[in-house]
Design a protein around this motif. Sequence first.
Motif, mmCIF file in Angstrom:
data_model
loop_
_atom_site.group_PDB
_atom_site.id
_atom_site.type_symbol
_atom_site.label_atom_id
_atom_site.label_comp_id
_atom_site.label_asym_id
_atom_site.label_seq_id
_atom_site.Cartn_x
_atom_site.Cartn_y
_atom_site.Cartn_z
ATOM 1 N N GLY A 145 5.736 -5.708 2.447
ATOM 2 C CA GLY A 145 5.405 -5.668 1.029
ATOM 3 C C GLY A 145 6.029 -4.455 0.371
ATOM 4 O O GLY A 145 6.458 -3.505 1.037
ATOM 5 N N ASP A 164 5.572 -1.369 -2.360
ATOM 6 C CA ASP A 164 4.558 -0.560 -3.024
ATOM 7 C C ASP A 164 5.269 0.489 -3.854
ATOM 8 O O ASP A 164 6.069 1.243 -3.292
ATOM 9 C CB ASP A 164 3.641 0.098 -1.996
ATOM 10 C CG ASP A 164 2.429 0.746 -2.621
ATOM 11 O OD1 ASP A 164 1.961 0.231 -3.657
ATOM 12 O OD2 ASP A 164 1.954 1.765 -2.081
ATOM 13 N N ARG A 203 5.403 -8.541 -13.791
ATOM 14 C CA ARG A 203 4.900 -7.650 -12.738
ATOM 15 C C ARG A 203 4.526 -8.527 -11.560
ATOM 16 O O ARG A 203 3.683 -9.418 -11.679
ATOM 17 C CB ARG A 203 3.688 -6.879 -13.229
ATOM 18 C CG ARG A 203 3.071 -5.998 -12.180
ATOM 19 C CD ARG A 203 1.879 -5.268 -12.723
ATOM 20 N NE ARG A 203 1.304 -4.418 -11.705
ATOM 21 C CZ ARG A 203 0.414 -3.485 -11.944
ATOM 22 N NH1 ARG A 203 -0.006 -3.280 -13.171
ATOM 23 N NH2 ARG A 203 -0.058 -2.761 -10.969
ATOM 24 N N LYS A 254 1.046 -11.701 -6.364
ATOM 25 C CA LYS A 254 0.591 -11.467 -7.742
ATOM 26 C C LYS A 254 1.790 -11.754 -8.631
ATOM 27 O O LYS A 254 2.905 -11.359 -8.319
ATOM 28 C CB LYS A 254 0.150 -10.023 -7.948
ATOM 29 C CG LYS A 254 -0.416 -9.758 -9.331
ATOM 30 C CD LYS A 254 -0.640 -8.295 -9.648
ATOM 31 C CE LYS A 254 -1.445 -7.564 -8.620
ATOM 32 N NZ LYS A 254 -1.631 -6.135 -8.973
ATOM 33 N N ASP A 308 3.930 -2.290 -7.135
ATOM 34 C CA ASP A 308 4.363 -3.616 -7.596
ATOM 35 C C ASP A 308 5.725 -3.509 -8.270
ATOM 36 O O ASP A 308 6.102 -2.457 -8.781
ATOM 37 C CB ASP A 308 3.367 -4.183 -8.614
ATOM 38 C CG ASP A 308 2.024 -4.528 -7.998
ATOM 39 O OD1 ASP A 308 1.911 -4.487 -6.759
ATOM 40 O OD2 ASP A 308 1.097 -4.831 -8.761
ATOM 41 N N GLU A 336 5.715 -10.267 -0.890
ATOM 42 C CA GLU A 336 5.785 -10.035 0.549
ATOM 43 C C GLU A 336 7.005 -10.781 1.064
ATOM 44 O O GLU A 336 7.231 -11.934 0.692
ATOM 45 C CB GLU A 336 4.539 -10.557 1.265
ATOM 46 C CG GLU A 336 3.241 -9.917 0.847
ATOM 47 C CD GLU A 336 3.026 -8.541 1.438
ATOM 48 O OE1 GLU A 336 3.545 -8.274 2.549
ATOM 49 O OE2 GLU A 336 2.348 -7.734 0.807
ATOM 50 N N THR A 339 3.759 -8.776 -7.206
ATOM 51 C CA THR A 339 3.545 -8.234 -5.873
ATOM 52 C C THR A 339 4.142 -9.269 -4.935
ATOM 53 O O THR A 339 3.829 -10.454 -5.039
ATOM 54 C CB THR A 339 2.054 -8.046 -5.569
ATOM 55 O OG1 THR A 339 1.486 -7.205 -6.565
ATOM 56 C CG2 THR A 339 1.848 -7.417 -4.199
#
Length: 127
Positions: free
Chosen positions: A26, A28, A47, A123, A30, A51, A49
Motif C-alpha cells: 500500500g 502511505d 483521493r 478508498k 493516500d 494496494e 487508497t
Amino acid sequence: MLFVPVAFAQEPAPAAPAQPKVVYHGFDPDIVTNYVTDGQKSLGYVRVTMELMIKDEKYLPLIEHHEPLILDAIVGVFGKEADTTIKSLQGREEVRMKILQKINELMKKETGTELVQDVLFTKYLYQ
C-alpha cells in the motif's frame, strides 16, 4: 541373525515447486491528484487508497525501490482521465486496468518482469 529387513533405497519424491506467496503493498499517504473536468475550465481531484497485489513476496523490495516511479505513473493515469470516466463505475474499472498495465510496463522495463498481479482500490473519493 542375519535376518535383517532390507530397506529399499528409494529416491525421495520430487518436492513440489514452492508456490509464490502473494503480498500486498500500500501507499502511505493516500494518493491525491487532479483530473480533467468538462470544458477543462477547472480541475477536479481524486483521493485513492490503493494496494498493489504483488505476484511473489520476493518482488516486494523491487516494488518498494521503484515506488516513486510507480506513484508517478498512477498520478499520470489519473491526470489524463475525464471526469465522466473518474465518476463512473465502469470508468473506475478502466482506470484500474490502465494503472495495472502502466505499472507492469514500467516494471518490465526496469526489472525485466511484470511484478504486479492486480491493483485494488480500497478508498476512492472524487470531487
